[in-house]
Design a protein around this motif. Sequence first.
Motif, short mmCIF file in Angstrom:
data_model
loop_
_atom_site.label_atom_id
_atom_site.label_comp_id
_atom_site.label_asym_id
_atom_site.label_seq_id
_atom_site.Cartn_x
_atom_site.Cartn_y
_atom_site.Cartn_z
N HIS A 10 0.80 -1.04 0.05
CA HIS A 10 -0.06 -0.11 -0.08
C HIS A 10 0.95 1.09 0.02
CE1 HIS A 10 -3.29 -2.66 1.13
NE2 HIS A 10 -2.59 -3.47 1.69
N ASN A 11 1.50 1.59 -1.24
CA ASN A 11 2.60 2.68 -1.22
C ASN A 11 2.04 3.64 -2.27
OD1 ASN A 11 2.88 1.21 -3.62
ND2 ASN A 11 5.06 0.54 -3.05
N THR A 12 0.80 3.97 -2.57
CA THR A 12 0.54 4.96 -3.51
C THR A 12 -0.29 5.92 -3.02
OG1 THR A 12 -1.60 3.89 -4.39
CG2 THR A 12 0.46 2.92 -5.44
N GLU A 13 -0.54 7.07 -3.91
CA GLU A 13 -1.52 8.26 -3.34
C GLU A 13 -2.72 7.93 -3.04
OE1 GLU A 13 -2.29 12.86 -4.90
OE2 GLU A 13 -0.73 11.53 -5.91
N ASN A 14 -3.33 6.68 -3.82
CA ASN A 14 -4.71 6.23 -3.52
C ASN A 14 -4.78 5.29 -2.54
OD1 ASN A 14 -5.71 8.01 -5.61
ND2 ASN A 14 -4.84 6.73 -7.23
N ASP A 15 -4.06 4.65 -2.30
CA ASP A 15 -3.74 3.66 -1.23
C ASP A 15 -2.35 3.74 -0.44
OD1 ASP A 15 -4.28 1.01 0.20
OD2 ASP A 15 -3.61 -0.05 -1.33
N CYS A 16 -2.31 4.33 0.63
CA CYS A 16 -1.30 4.65 1.53
C CYS A 16 -1.19 4.14 2.95
CB CYS A 16 -1.04 6.22 1.25
SG CYS A 16 0.55 6.75 2.21
N TRP A 17 -0.48 3.26 3.23
CA TRP A 17 -0.40 2.93 4.58
C TRP A 17 1.07 3.01 4.97
CZ3 TRP A 17 -2.73 -2.83 5.22
CH2 TRP A 17 -3.97 -2.96 5.08
N MET A 18 1.23 3.23 6.41
CA MET A 18 2.52 3.31 6.99
C MET A 18 2.45 2.60 8.31
SD MET A 18 3.00 7.38 7.36
CE MET A 18 3.18 7.69 5.82
N LEU A 31 -3.59 12.41 3.26
CA LEU A 31 -2.49 12.83 2.44
C LEU A 31 -2.47 14.31 2.12
CD1 LEU A 31 -1.79 9.96 0.23
CD2 LEU A 31 -0.45 10.77 2.19
N GLU A 32 -3.65 14.63 1.68
CA GLU A 32 -4.00 16.24 1.10
C GLU A 32 -4.07 17.04 2.41
OE1 GLU A 32 -3.75 17.30 -1.57
OE2 GLU A 32 -3.35 15.23 -2.47
N ASP A 33 -4.31 16.52 3.54
CA ASP A 33 -4.69 17.39 4.80
C ASP A 33 -3.18 17.61 5.35
OD1 ASP A 33 -7.25 17.86 4.45
OD2 ASP A 33 -7.79 16.10 5.43
N HIS A 34 -2.26 16.76 5.27
CA HIS A 34 -1.13 16.86 5.99
C HIS A 34 -0.19 18.17 5.86
CE1 HIS A 34 3.27 15.89 6.81
NE2 HIS A 34 2.83 15.30 7.57
N PRO A 35 -0.08 18.91 7.10
CA PRO A 35 0.47 20.36 6.79
C PRO A 35 1.84 20.08 6.14
CG PRO A 35 -0.01 19.90 9.08
CD PRO A 35 -0.10 18.45 8.40
N GLY A 36 2.85 19.31 5.96
CA GLY A 36 3.96 19.20 4.92
C GLY A 36 3.72 18.91 3.62
N GLY A 37 2.37 18.44 3.34
CA GLY A 37 1.82 18.26 2.00
C GLY A 37 1.92 16.65 1.59
N PRO A 38 1.33 15.96 0.81
CA PRO A 38 1.27 14.54 0.56
C PRO A 38 2.67 13.88 0.28
CG PRO A 38 0.14 15.69 -1.14
CD PRO A 38 0.45 16.87 -0.21
N GLU A 39 3.35 14.86 -0.39
CA GLU A 39 4.77 14.29 -1.00
C GLU A 39 5.74 13.82 0.26
OE1 GLU A 39 3.83 17.51 -1.50
OE2 GLU A 39 3.09 17.24 -3.49
N ILE A 40 5.73 14.37 1.40
CA ILE A 40 6.55 14.15 2.54
C ILE A 40 6.05 12.62 3.13
CG2 ILE A 40 6.96 14.49 4.95
CD1 ILE A 40 8.47 16.01 3.24
N MET A 41 4.75 12.15 3.10
CA MET A 41 4.15 11.24 3.49
C MET A 41 4.49 9.78 2.54
SD MET A 41 0.78 12.21 5.54
CE MET A 41 0.44 10.67 6.33
#
Length: 126
Positions: A10-18, A31-41
């Motif tokens: 699950h490593n994509t913008e549409n399916d992101c786990w960590m 992802l879109e709400d993360h203050p640092g932006g989705p790219e960081i996550m």
Amino acid sequence: IFTLADVAEHNTENDCWMAINGQVLDVTKFLEDHPGGPEIMLETAGEDSTVGFEDVGHSKSARDQLKDYVIGQLPEGEGERTSGGAMGSAGSGGSGDSSSLLSYLLPLVVLGAALVWKFVYAPQEE
């Protein structure tokens, strides 16, 4: 219980786990709400993100917010774990505290040094 191999799928913008401190999170909707932006996550999507999360020094509010995205946990002995855990209290002396404290103290030290230089070491104009 999910393994790191499960998380890795699950490593994509549409399916992101960590994974953070042994907890598995589905952060796709965040992802879109993360203050640092989705790219960081997305840099650690599908991985154990404990070290990156702790290095940033997230606030207590950010740590509390993790609970909304937990979908499971890693098996015992798999993944990174820090003392206190990311979902523990930010006031428990974890790395988030020292990083936050440093972000306040460093500018004060620099300001103090500049003032000392200006008033003590700088040539006085008459």
